[in-house]
Design a protein around this motif. Structure first.
Motif, PDB file in Angstrom:
ATOM      1  N   LEU A   1       0.998  -1.178  -0.052  1.00 25.78           N
ATOM      2  CA  LEU A   1       0.090  -0.069  -0.150  1.00 25.78           C
ATOM      3  C   LEU A   1       0.823   1.281   0.091  1.00 25.78           C
ATOM      4  O   LEU A   1       1.661   1.431   0.809  1.00 25.78           O
ATOM      5  N   SER A   2       0.658   2.190  -0.707  1.00 28.76           N
ATOM      6  CA  SER A   2       1.456   3.321  -1.014  1.00 28.76           C
ATOM      7  C   SER A   2       0.679   4.225   0.351  1.00 28.76           C
ATOM      8  O   SER A   2      -0.136   3.844   0.727  1.00 28.76           O
ATOM      9  N   PRO A   3       1.728   5.283   0.783  1.00 30.45           N
ATOM     10  CA  PRO A   3       1.238   6.087   1.816  1.00 30.45           C
ATOM     11  C   PRO A   3      -0.042   6.730   1.702  1.00 30.45           C
ATOM     12  O   PRO A   3      -0.860   7.064   2.495  1.00 30.45           O
ATOM     13  N   ALA A   4      -0.323   6.709   0.345  1.00 27.82           N
ATOM     14  CA  ALA A   4      -1.570   7.493  -0.036  1.00 27.82           C
ATOM     15  C   ALA A   4      -2.947   6.498  -0.111  1.00 27.82           C
ATOM     16  O   ALA A   4      -4.019   7.068  -0.433  1.00 27.82           O
ATOM     17  N   GLY A   5      -2.429   5.417   0.040  1.00 27.15           N
ATOM     18  CA  GLY A   5      -3.612   4.308  -0.114  1.00 27.15           C
ATOM     19  C   GLY A   5      -3.667   3.389  -1.121  1.00 27.15           C
ATOM     20  O   GLY A   5      -4.718   2.725  -1.297  1.00 27.15           O
ATOM     21  N   LYS A   6      -2.973   3.724  -2.217  1.00 27.59           N
ATOM     22  CA  LYS A   6      -3.060   3.005  -3.420  1.00 27.59           C
ATOM     23  C   LYS A   6      -2.454   1.529  -3.147  1.00 27.59           C
ATOM     24  O   LYS A   6      -1.438   1.433  -2.558  1.00 27.59           O
ATOM     25  N   SER A   7      -2.971   0.866  -3.732  1.00 29.06           N
ATOM     26  CA  SER A   7      -2.712  -0.907  -3.835  1.00 29.06           C
ATOM     27  C   SER A   7      -2.162  -1.210  -5.141  1.00 29.06           C
ATOM     28  O   SER A   7      -2.326  -0.989  -6.333  1.00 29.06           O
ATOM     29  N   VAL A   8      -1.039  -1.903  -4.887  1.00 33.21           N
ATOM     30  CA  VAL A   8      -0.222  -2.336  -5.998  1.00 33.21           C
ATOM     31  C   VAL A   8      -0.076  -3.929  -5.735  1.00 33.21           C
ATOM     32  O   VAL A   8       0.463  -4.274  -4.593  1.00 33.21           O
ATOM     33  N   THR A   9      -0.584  -4.792  -6.588  1.00 30.68           N
ATOM     34  CA  THR A   9      -0.461  -6.164  -6.299  1.00 30.68           C
ATOM     35  C   THR A   9       0.934  -6.657  -7.320  1.00 30.68           C
ATOM     36  O   THR A   9       0.967  -6.422  -8.362  1.00 30.68           O
ATOM     37  N   PHE A  10       1.771  -7.632  -6.411  1.00 33.03           N
ATOM     38  CA  PHE A  10       2.752  -8.024  -7.181  1.00 33.03           C
ATOM     39  C   PHE A  10       2.652  -9.519  -7.531  1.00 33.03           C
ATOM     40  O   PHE A  10       3.278  -9.895  -8.721  1.00 33.03           O
ATOM     41  N   ALA A  11       1.935 -10.229  -6.847  1.00 34.35           N
ATOM     42  CA  ALA A  11       1.361 -11.614  -7.389  1.00 34.35           C
ATOM     43  C   ALA A  11       0.192 -12.043  -6.515  1.00 34.35           C
ATOM     44  O   ALA A  11      -0.038 -11.587  -5.483  1.00 34.35           O
ATOM     45  N   GLY A  12      -0.614 -12.885  -7.172  1.00 37.31           N
ATOM     46  CA  GLY A  12      -1.465 -13.720  -6.948  1.00 37.31           C
ATOM     47  C   GLY A  12      -0.963 -14.989  -6.756  1.00 37.31           C
ATOM     48  O   GLY A  12      -0.549 -15.467  -7.637  1.00 37.31           O
TER      49      GLY A  12
END
Length: 224
Positions: A63-74
């Motif tokens: 989660l970025s400080p701003a609250g955005k989510s990046v998924t690296f792997a499922g």
DNA sequence: TCATTAAATTGTT
DNA sequence: AACAATTTAATGA
């Protein structure tokens, strides 16, 4: 819901393990169930176990400080993960969350190191796993810069069915288009369109909350 | 078993 | 981002 023994039978590294050693490993593993949305481990937690997905689906994300989510792997059923943190002896660097009700195997760090010290098959497996993952991430960078959105979604989907990392015969995966979007780095709307295109191309079948892969090879090479 | 409702997910703009 | 439509799951008659 599948059991620990189902998963061990599926994992290639257990096959060449002497029965006695496998018995010890089996006894050391703890199993826990998580509800959809539950956090399995957080960034900063000590990496005290190697983790396996017995059933369900989890994601590794940040989660970025701003609250955005990046998924690296499922990681679907059949997959093992977090060997990187355990090998380093450092805390987890990312959060892992259950995307559906999931059952997770915890193989303690001590057992992991014992396998590392005593088992060639285990080392061979780890080497292959690390290599496959490296290939996936290199591929992600390449696809991110070179491919159209439809193809990116195709690759992201195909990555969930890597036969080395996730030796699971089931060609279906229960995942929402929103989560697929986090995985592919695309908006939910874009994923929706891409899935329709890929479905019309006969590569996948799309149902409510469910994607069935019909042609994994075609998915992998779509758009290039 | 069926109807009702809320929640989740999808399709479209 | 917003909205409508659809599907599922849960509830209770």
């Amino acid at each position: 819901m599948r059991s620990l023994d189902d998963m061990l039978a599926l994992s290639t590294w257990t096959r060449e393990l002497p029965a006695e050693q496998l018995r010890k490993v089996r006894a050391a593993i703890a199993v826990r169930d998580f509800d959809a949305g539950a956090c399995i481990c957080r960034k900063g937690d000590p990496a005290s176990a190697w983790l396996g997905v017995i059933d369900g689906l989890i994601k590794i994300h940040s989660l970025s400080p701003a609250g955005k989510s990046v998924t690296f792997a499922g990681i679907p059923a059949g997959g093992w993960f977090a060997e990187g943190s355990v090998l380093r002896g450092k805390p987890f660097m990312y959060d892992t969350v259950a995307l559906r009700d999931s059952r997770i195997a915890f193989l303690p760090e001590a057992t992991f190191r014992w396998l590392l010290d005593t088992s060639i098959p285990f080392n061979r497996f780890l080497l292959q796993q690390l290599n496959e993952r490296l290939g996936q991430f290199i591929g992600m960078v390449e696809h991110d810069r070179l491919l159209a959105p439809d193809a990116r979604v195709a690759r992201a989907l195909a990555a969930l069915f890597n036969p080395h990392l996730y030796p699971d015969a089931d060609p279906q995966i229960q995942i929402s288009q929103e989560e697929l979007g986090y995985l592919a780095g695309a908006s939910r709307q874009r994923v929706n369109r891409a899935l329709q295109v890929l479905g019309k191309a006969g590569l996948i079948k799309v149902d409510y909350g469910l994607v069935t892969v019909l042609d994994l090879d075609g998915l992998q090479r779509y758009g290039s």
